[in-house]
Design a protein around this motif. Structure first.
Motif, PDB file in Angstrom:
ATOM      1  N   UNK A 161       0.875  -0.882  -0.115  1.00 40.20           N
ATOM      2  CA  UNK A 161      -0.340  -0.080   0.036  1.00 40.20           C
ATOM      3  C   UNK A 161       0.933   1.091  -0.011  1.00 40.20           C
ATOM      4  N   UNK A 162       0.704   2.009  -0.872  1.00 37.55           N
ATOM      5  CA  UNK A 162       1.131   3.271  -0.800  1.00 37.55           C
ATOM      6  C   UNK A 162       0.511   4.456  -0.885  1.00 37.55           C
ATOM      7  N   UNK A 163       0.795   5.577   0.160  1.00 40.47           N
ATOM      8  CA  UNK A 163       0.224   6.467   0.272  1.00 40.47           C
ATOM      9  C   UNK A 163       1.655   7.858   0.037  1.00 40.47           C
ATOM     10  N   UNK A 164       0.736   8.732  -0.668  1.00 39.64           N
ATOM     11  CA  UNK A 164       1.156  10.174  -1.095  1.00 39.64           C
ATOM     12  C   UNK A 164       0.846  11.375  -0.109  1.00 39.64           C
ATOM     13  N   UNK A 165       1.761  11.924   0.545  1.00 39.77           N
ATOM     14  CA  UNK A 165       1.262  13.208   1.086  1.00 39.77           C
ATOM     15  C   UNK A 165       1.831  14.173   1.289  1.00 39.77           C
ATOM     16  N   UNK A 205      14.165  14.968   0.179  1.00 37.94           N
ATOM     17  CA  UNK A 205      13.414  15.087   0.894  1.00 37.94           C
ATOM     18  C   UNK A 205      12.516  14.116   0.343  1.00 37.94           C
ATOM     19  N   UNK A 206      11.241  13.469   1.052  1.00 37.13           N
ATOM     20  CA  UNK A 206      10.631  13.303   0.410  1.00 37.13           C
ATOM     21  C   UNK A 206       8.481  12.987   0.454  1.00 37.13           C
ATOM     22  N   UNK A 207       7.434  12.603  -0.524  1.00 36.68           N
ATOM     23  CA  UNK A 207       6.185  12.679   0.359  1.00 36.68           C
ATOM     24  C   UNK A 207       5.723  11.682   0.215  1.00 36.68           C
ATOM     25  N   UNK A 208       6.708   9.969   0.600  1.00 34.23           N
ATOM     26  CA  UNK A 208       6.209   9.036  -0.645  1.00 34.23           C
ATOM     27  C   UNK A 208       6.186   8.347   0.914  1.00 34.23           C
ATOM     28  N   UNK A 209       5.142   6.621   1.550  1.00 35.07           N
ATOM     29  CA  UNK A 209       5.488   5.534   2.321  1.00 35.07           C
ATOM     30  C   UNK A 209       5.064   4.358   1.396  1.00 35.07           C
ATOM     31  N   UNK A 210       6.043   3.295   1.760  1.00 39.45           N
ATOM     32  CA  UNK A 210       4.944   2.126   1.694  1.00 39.45           C
ATOM     33  C   UNK A 210       5.126   1.331   3.036  1.00 39.45           C
ATOM     34  N   UNK A 211       4.115   0.682   2.418  1.00 37.96           N
ATOM     35  CA  UNK A 211       3.621  -0.757   3.723  1.00 37.96           C
ATOM     36  C   UNK A 211       3.938  -1.698   2.497  1.00 37.96           C
ATOM     37  N   UNK A 212       4.592  -2.216   3.248  1.00 31.72           N
ATOM     38  CA  UNK A 212       4.834  -4.257   2.770  1.00 31.72           C
ATOM     39  C   UNK A 212       4.647  -5.558   3.409  1.00 31.72           C
ATOM     40  N   UNK A 213       3.768  -5.660   2.969  1.00 29.57           N
ATOM     41  CA  UNK A 213       3.145  -7.002   3.669  1.00 29.57           C
ATOM     42  C   UNK A 213       3.487  -8.700   3.365  1.00 29.57           C
ATOM     43  N   UNK A 214       3.825  -9.658   4.617  1.00 27.11           N
ATOM     44  CA  UNK A 214       4.261 -10.146   3.648  1.00 27.11           C
ATOM     45  C   UNK A 214       3.151 -11.785   3.764  1.00 27.11           C
ATOM     46  N   UNK A 215       1.884 -11.502   2.857  1.00 25.44           N
ATOM     47  CA  UNK A 215       0.484 -12.067   3.297  1.00 25.44           C
ATOM     48  C   UNK A 215       0.077 -13.046   3.728  1.00 25.44           C
ATOM     49  N   UNK A 216       1.434 -14.569   2.998  1.00 22.27           N
ATOM     50  CA  UNK A 216       1.188 -15.832   4.283  1.00 22.27           C
ATOM     51  C   UNK A 216       1.390 -15.343   5.818  1.00 22.27           C
ATOM     52  N   UNK A 217       2.431 -14.727   6.222  1.00 24.45           N
ATOM     53  CA  UNK A 217       2.907 -15.010   7.516  1.00 24.45           C
ATOM     54  C   UNK A 217       2.479 -13.225   8.067  1.00 24.45           C
ATOM     55  N   UNK A 218       1.949 -12.125   7.670  1.00 20.09           N
ATOM     56  CA  UNK A 218       0.797 -11.461   7.870  1.00 20.09           C
ATOM     57  C   UNK A 218       1.991 -10.755   8.887  1.00 20.09           C
ATOM     58  N   UNK A 219       3.468 -10.082   8.006  1.00 22.10           N
ATOM     59  CA  UNK A 219       4.276  -9.480   8.945  1.00 22.10           C
ATOM     60  C   UNK A 219       4.585  -8.455   8.168  1.00 22.10           C
ATOM     61  N   UNK A 220       4.443  -6.957   8.543  1.00 19.87           N
ATOM     62  CA  UNK A 220       4.631  -6.257   7.871  1.00 19.87           C
ATOM     63  C   UNK A 220       5.473  -5.313   8.719  1.00 19.87           C
ATOM     64  N   UNK A 221       6.170  -4.201   7.464  1.00 16.42           N
ATOM     65  CA  UNK A 221       6.829  -2.881   7.164  1.00 16.42           C
ATOM     66  C   UNK A 221       6.161  -1.943   6.560  1.00 16.42           C
TER      67      UNK A 221
END
Length: 224
Positions: free
Chosen positions: A126-130, A166-182
């Motif tokens: 999931x990507x967010x732009x601010x 500088x930046x205005x973007x972030x990504x939530x990365x999730x492993x679908x199997x383990x549900x771990x995310x960063x």
């Protein structure tokens, strides 16, 4: 011996680190603490974060050392020889693959993306732009406007390019199997990927949502 990062080649270089982008470590550590109110630091609030870059009692060099030791132990346990540059490249690959999938499917700029990383790990991104920008912890306005401290044009472009970002973007990365995310602050050129690539710095404070534990990251990207 493989270089561990682009800026710090080996462990002993951490102790010898006195400044980054002509900012001494004391200034960087002060900036790295959580800020509750922008008006409390009118001088440098742009380079600080409501989540902080370090825990209240963490030092910058010790945080880097601890994460380097984590990766060293992981390499020993798994008979690997990954560097922090390798880890940053893995994150870059994920983001590049995400954006290529977005382009191929003609999805919108913030539409969630499912992808098969390395043809074996299912990820949900999931990507967010601010509207507002986060400035790098290492931004130096004087360096941005000063052309007299560089040996040549190439060095100027390299150093400014590394630290004054500088930046205005972030990504939530999730492993679908383990549900771990960063949560990845920035994109494949800016933000925490830049910190990892050049310093092996993953941010601090285990309660900071933007800290990326390197072992957790490897688990997410390598757990089938």
């Amino acid at each position: 011996m493989k270089k561990q990062t682009k800026f710090l080649k080996e462990f002993k270089d951490i102790d010898e680190l006195n400044n980054i982008n002509n900012l001494n470590i004391e200034i960087i550590e002060k900036r790295a603490k959580i800020i509750q109110d922008n008006t409390s630091d009118p001088e440098s609030w742009r380079y600080r974060s409501f989540d902080g870059f370090l825990g209240e009692n963490e030092s910058f060099k010790e945080r880097i050392k601890n994460d380097w030791k984590l990766l060293e132990q992981w390499n020993l346990d798994n008979k690997q020889s990954l560097t922090h540059i390798d880890i940053s490249n893995k994150l870059k690959d994920v983001i590049n693959q995400c954006e290529q999938t977005r382009k191929d499917l003609k999805f919108g700029p913030m539409a969630p993306i499912k992808l098969l990383y390395n043809k074996e790990v299912e990820l949900y991104i999931v990507k967010n732009i601010y509207n507002g920008f986060q400035y790098s912890l290492f931004w130096n306005e004087k360096q941005q406007n000063n052309n007299n401290n560089y040996k040549n044009k190439e060095e100027e472009e390299e150093l400014k390019g590394i630290w004054n970002r500088k930046w205005n973007i972030e990504y939530k990365i999730q492993n679908i199997k383990t549900q771990q995310e960063i949560l990845v602050s920035g994109d494949n050129d800016n933000g925490i990927i830049n910190y990892i690539e050049n310093l092996g710095f993953y941010e601090g404070d285990e309660f900071n949502q933007y800290r990326i534990n390197p072992i957790k990251l490897l688990s997410i990207l390598m757990s089938k």
